[in-house]
Scaffold this motif. Structure first.
Motif, PDB file in Angstrom:
ATOM      1  N   LEU A  68      41.130  -1.498  12.882  1.00 26.23           N
ATOM      2  CA  LEU A  68      41.809  -2.112  11.749  1.00 26.23           C
ATOM      3  C   LEU A  68      41.742  -3.638  11.825  1.00 26.23           C
ATOM      4  CD1 LEU A  68      43.697  -1.523   9.252  1.00 26.23           C
ATOM      5  CD2 LEU A  68      45.598  -1.907  10.825  1.00 26.23           C
ATOM      6  N   VAL A  69      41.959  -4.182  13.012  1.00 26.99           N
ATOM      7  CA  VAL A  69      41.927  -5.631  13.184  1.00 26.99           C
ATOM      8  C   VAL A  69      40.489  -6.151  13.169  1.00 26.99           C
ATOM      9  CG1 VAL A  69      42.508  -7.521  14.755  1.00 26.99           C
ATOM     10  CG2 VAL A  69      44.090  -5.616  14.461  1.00 26.99           C
ATOM     11  N   TYR A  70      39.552  -5.330  13.663  1.00 28.40           N
ATOM     12  CA  TYR A  70      38.144  -5.745  13.713  1.00 28.40           C
ATOM     13  C   TYR A  70      37.521  -5.821  12.325  1.00 28.40           C
ATOM     14  CZ  TYR A  70      33.109  -5.416  14.581  1.00 28.40           C
ATOM     15  OH  TYR A  70      31.759  -5.630  14.580  1.00 28.40           O
ATOM     16  N   VAL A  71      37.891  -4.896  11.438  1.00 29.98           N
ATOM     17  CA  VAL A  71      37.235  -4.771  10.134  1.00 29.98           C
ATOM     18  C   VAL A  71      37.199  -6.082   9.355  1.00 29.98           C
ATOM     19  CG1 VAL A  71      37.565  -3.784   7.826  1.00 29.98           C
ATOM     20  CG2 VAL A  71      37.382  -2.285   9.796  1.00 29.98           C
ATOM     21  N   PRO A  72      38.319  -6.770   9.103  1.00 37.30           N
ATOM     22  CA  PRO A  72      38.244  -7.994   8.287  1.00 37.30           C
ATOM     23  C   PRO A  72      37.616  -9.183   9.012  1.00 37.30           C
ATOM     24  CG  PRO A  72      40.474  -7.657   9.075  1.00 37.30           C
ATOM     25  CD  PRO A  72      39.704  -6.435   9.464  1.00 37.30           C
ATOM     26  N   GLN A  73      37.343  -9.039  10.311  1.00 41.52           N
ATOM     27  CA  GLN A  73      36.712 -10.121  11.062  1.00 41.52           C
ATOM     28  C   GLN A  73      35.206  -9.879  11.242  1.00 41.52           C
ATOM     29  OE1 GLN A  73      39.440 -11.925  14.187  1.00 41.52           O
ATOM     30  NE2 GLN A  73      40.116  -9.802  14.269  1.00 41.52           N
ATOM     31  N   SER A  74      34.694  -8.877  10.547  1.00 40.26           N
ATOM     32  CA  SER A  74      33.291  -8.512  10.679  1.00 40.26           C
ATOM     33  C   SER A  74      32.708  -8.266   9.297  1.00 40.26           C
ATOM     34  CB  SER A  74      33.162  -7.246  11.531  1.00 40.26           C
ATOM     35  OG  SER A  74      33.668  -6.121  10.809  1.00 40.26           O
ATOM     36  N   LYS A  75      31.432  -7.849   9.281  1.00 44.62           N
ATOM     37  CA  LYS A  75      30.804  -7.537   7.996  1.00 44.62           C
ATOM     38  C   LYS A  75      31.499  -6.359   7.315  1.00 44.62           C
ATOM     39  CE  LYS A  75      27.378  -4.143   9.525  1.00 44.62           C
ATOM     40  NZ  LYS A  75      25.985  -3.692   9.377  1.00 44.62           N
ATOM     41  N   HIS A  76      32.282  -5.596   8.067  1.00 45.78           N
ATOM     42  CA  HIS A  76      32.956  -4.432   7.508  1.00 45.78           C
ATOM     43  C   HIS A  76      34.165  -4.811   6.669  1.00 45.78           C
ATOM     44  CE1 HIS A  76      30.237  -1.980   9.807  1.00 45.78           C
ATOM     45  NE2 HIS A  76      30.484  -2.760  10.830  1.00 45.78           N
ATOM     46  N   PHE A  77      34.382  -6.115   6.519  1.00 46.16           N
ATOM     47  CA  PHE A  77      35.357  -6.605   5.551  1.00 46.16           C
ATOM     48  C   PHE A  77      34.990  -6.100   4.149  1.00 46.16           C
ATOM     49  CE2 PHE A  77      37.644 -10.700   3.970  1.00 46.16           C
ATOM     50  CZ  PHE A  77      38.789  -9.964   3.728  1.00 46.16           C
ATOM     51  N   HIS A  78      33.712  -5.715   3.975  1.00 40.26           N
ATOM     52  CA  HIS A  78      33.273  -5.227   2.670  1.00 40.26           C
ATOM     53  C   HIS A  78      34.014  -3.955   2.264  1.00 40.26           C
ATOM     54  CE1 HIS A  78      30.665  -2.499   5.102  1.00 40.26           C
ATOM     55  NE2 HIS A  78      30.815  -1.700   4.080  1.00 40.26           N
ATOM     56  N   LEU A  79      34.581  -3.236   3.232  1.00 38.73           N
ATOM     57  CA  LEU A  79      35.371  -2.057   2.887  1.00 38.73           C
ATOM     58  C   LEU A  79      36.528  -2.427   1.959  1.00 38.73           C
ATOM     59  CD1 LEU A  79      35.553  -0.411   6.429  1.00 38.73           C
ATOM     60  CD2 LEU A  79      34.178   0.367   4.494  1.00 38.73           C
TER      61      LEU A  79
END
Length: 734
Positions: A214-225
């Motif tokens: 959850l914390v990793y997602v917005p700090q990576s390319k997966h912010f696109h989710l």
């Protein structure tokens, strides 16, 4: 931490120019700061459903599309499973009190299994199959470990649960965990402390992975989710690729174009955080495919990284959490683009039966991908706020390699717009710094002085009219002549364009169009010497000032003669008149058509009859400005199908998947200095289907195809001809 990371990135985006969202006005809004600006309309629920829930563009690569559909819908399903698992841990093992729990449990395990298969296949695609468009470093693998870890922790939790509780769900509803628990039963006592401990260990492990992800997602390319659905919802709903006018009369504007990251609009910045880094854009880019430095994916990634670093510096809000783990002992740094160029000479040599020479014209994005990945690195001591957007982040070579074909945007699954960002930066270079390639500068000077890119005398613009009469016997009147004679002005204006007026080869196409219109009984006239450049070249190169001057003069001429219908042989002019001139006063009532659209209608109405058979095998090269900009693919094909004896053989890359000829974006007038020429690669693709004719519907494309045929020594076996030429031969005979 999740909320904080998102809030800080929103803060970075807010540094940009506010985007203007409109629902009704057909034209784009002018930015009152004279910067990139933008008018957007919400894409709507239909578009959102097709792109987000239907994976429409992802399905262009069917295998990858299905894999992502499994991820997408699998994660939606597994959110309910996560709630169930968390509830079990907190309630002493009791399941969620929902009906049909057994069926729910079966569906959860089946979903876990499918997602695990998708993770394995995704790893194979990236690191086994090694698709050139996908990055191969450590970062992309992190998410595979996260997802794989989540799935395994779910399965192991459920397997130990079956050993720990007295009445587990029926084995028929546990297709995965039941067999696994049977294997574990050899070493773990049912109902014993080890079974309970195993469940708790994997329960906590699942929660740890889930919250870390959850914390990793917005700090990576997966912010696109999170950002992609928003980006698609707010995408521009105006004609594709239409550029936003600059308010050049704004005396308060300090600059025009985009020279700093904060000069982009907030919507353009949202694009940056919506990027999936899937490489689909780069995979189809004619510049990337032929050894130029430009990669649309890296364009977005580099702008995103620079925005994050500069935004953090301006707002004093770190983009990374937990910062103590990331920054400990590290010297401040920022990403900078190194001085690199693709090594095209070494690409693919010796592949295939044709050897090294043929490989030179085989598209390959690998050299560009390699140098972009190697060149974009952090420089110790560099400060993001001191870096130049054009120079340190984006190089001029990249900006001048773009053909503005928009294939990148058509392939992007999250609705990113690459071309307008490149044009905005070109505008800054041209209008503020006077920087552009010398041959581009020469073309603009010639357009400004003589209203054509060659600098030929403006007074000779109407010379084609006499030549047309001597060759075809058709006398074309000008609007001025009709008016002087007191005759009724025709509603149809034939726009010859600079290519038709001056270029010998393009004149032949223009003359055939004139013959066909006259034969069909269409009353029309032209402007003669009153015609000027449409301004498309000037605008795409970045000289918005010159474009607007030409545009206003042409619109005034149209009004002078009450023009209500325009037909042009050039798709670039067609697109500019149809989609961009309305921003400068051209009435929405004026009908603008490409010559293939008008001719197709005349054939359908029976006003043109294809009498003579042509025994030709024809492949079609689609003009980007006719196809991708205006979705007109059928008209040229319907004309060819109407000609007896013609066999249409499509290239592997045709229609919406077609490749640019290399002439758009002003590159018709500029030389290519790296890799191979785009038109050579495109001509080689056409020759693969062994045609007798390469057909097009654009004077630029025709020039590029003929040049490619000559260079590849195929011009004696294969011709390049406009669709109108083939139609005229079928109507009139040779």
């Amino acid at each position: 931490m999740f909320a904080t990371v998102i809030r800080r990135r929103i803060g970075y985006m807010r540094l940009g120019v506010p985007a203007v969202f409109e629902r009704h006005r057909p034209g784009g809004a002018r930015n009152n700061r004279g910067e990139g600006g933008g008018a957007y309309r919400r894409g709507g629920r239909t578009g959102l459903g097709a792109e987000v829930f239907g994976h429409r563009r992802l399905m262009n690569d069917i295998r990858s599309g299905i894999m992502h559909a499994v991820y997408f819908y699998g994660f939606i399903m597994l959110q309910f499973g996560a709630l169930d698992l968390i509830w079990k841990g907190l309630s002493g093992g009791r399941p969620l009190p929902i009906p049909f729990y057994g069926q729910f449990s079966w569906l959860q395990e089946a979903t876990v299994f499918l997602v695990l298969l998708a993770v394995i296949y995704g790893g194979y695609r990236r690191y086994g199959e090694r698709l050139p468009r996908l990055k191969k470093d450590l970062k992309p693998s992190i998410v595979l470990w996260f997802i794989g870890g989540l799935m395994l922790s779910i399965l192991m939790s459920l397997s130990f649960e079956r050993l720990a509780v007295a009445e587990p769900v029926h084995a028929g509803f546990a297709p995965i965990s039941a067999p696994v628990s049977e294997l574990l039963a050899n070493a773990v006592e049912r109902g014993g402390w080890l079974a309970h401990t195993g469940f708790e260990v994997f329960w906590w492990l699942h929660l740890l992975i889930l919250l870390s992800f959850l914390v990793y997602v917005p700090q990576s390319k997966h912010f696109h989710l999170i950002t992609a659905p928003v980006n698609i919802w707010f995408r521009r709903n105006t004609p594709p690729g239409r550029l936003t006018p600059l308010d050049l009369e704004n005396e308060e504007a300090e600059m025009f174009g985009v020279g700093k990251i904060e000069h982009f609009t907030q919507k353009q910045m949202l694009d940056l955080y919506a990027c999936v880094e899937c490489g689909r854009c780069t995979n189809v880019c004619p510049a990337s495919s032929t050894g130029k430095l430009l990669s649309p994916m890296h364009l977005i990634v580099k702008l995103r990284d620079h925005l994050t670093e500069k935004g953090a510096s301006i707002t004093s809000k770190s983009p990374w959490l937990p910062g103590s783990l990331i920054y400990r002992g590290k010297e401040p740094s920022a990403h900078v683009m190194g001085a690199v160029m693709p090594d095209w000479d070494s690409q693919g040599s010796g592949e295939g039966s044709e050897g090294a020479r043929s490989a030179t014209y085989r598209t390959n994005i690998a050299p560009t991908m390699e140098v972009q990945n190697a060149g974009w690195t952090k420089r110790a001591g560099a400060k993001a706020e001191e870096l130049e957007l054009i120079g340190d982040v984006m190089t001029e070579d990249e900006l001048w390699s773009c053909t503005t074909c928009r294939n990148c945007e058509e392939q992007c699954p999250v609705g990113n717009e690459h071309v307008d960002k490149i044009i905005d930066m070109r505008r800054y270079l041209v209008l503020m710094e006077g920087k552009l390639p010398s041959d581009g500068q020469r073309a603009l000077q010639n357009i400004e002085r003589q209203s054509n890119p060659w600098g030929l005398p403006r007074a000779e613009r109407a010379a084609w009219i006499e030549e047309c009469y001597s060759r075809t016997g058709v006398r074309v009147d000008t609007m001025a002549e009709r008016k002087q004679r007191g005759k009724k002005l025709p509603s149809l204006l034939l726009w010859a364009g600079s290519m038709g007026a001056y270029d010998t080869r393009s004149r032949k196409v223009l003359f055939d169009v004139i013959r066909l219109l006259a034969h069909a009984g269409i009353d029309f006239a032209t402007l003669g010497n009153e015609e000027k450049s449409s301004g498309d070249t000037a605008r795409r190169i970045g000289n918005e000032l010159l474009f607007q001057e030409l545009c206003k003069d042409n619109v005034a001429t149209f009004r002078k003669y009450g023009v209500s219908h325009i037909v042009t042989v050039c798709p670039h002019t067609f697109n500019t008149f149809k989609n961009e001139y309305p921003d400068f006063g051209l009435s929405a009532e004026v009908r603008v058509e490409h010559h293939t659209e008008l001719l197709a209608r005349l054939v359908a109405e029976g006003k043109l009859r294809t009498t003579f058979a042509l025994e030709e095998k024809v492949t079609i090269h689609d003009s980007c400005y006719l196809g991708r900009y205006n979705n007109s693919y059928e008209a040229p094909r319907s004309l060819l199908r109407a000609i007896p004896g013609v066999t249409v053989q499509e290239m592997e890359r045709s229609g919406a998947q077609g490749m640019c000829c290399g002439a758009g974006g002003g590159l018709m007038w500029m030389e290519e200095h790296s890799g191979t020429r785009v038109n050579y690669a495109r001509t080689a693709q056409a020759l693969e289907v062994k045609p007798s004719v390469i057909s097009s519907a654009c004077p630029y494309c025709l020039t590029m195809m003929e040049d490619g045929l000559r260079f590849l020594s195929a011009d004696e076996q294969v011709e390049a001809r406009d669709v109108a030429e083939l139609l005229a031969e079928s109507v009139f005979g040779k």
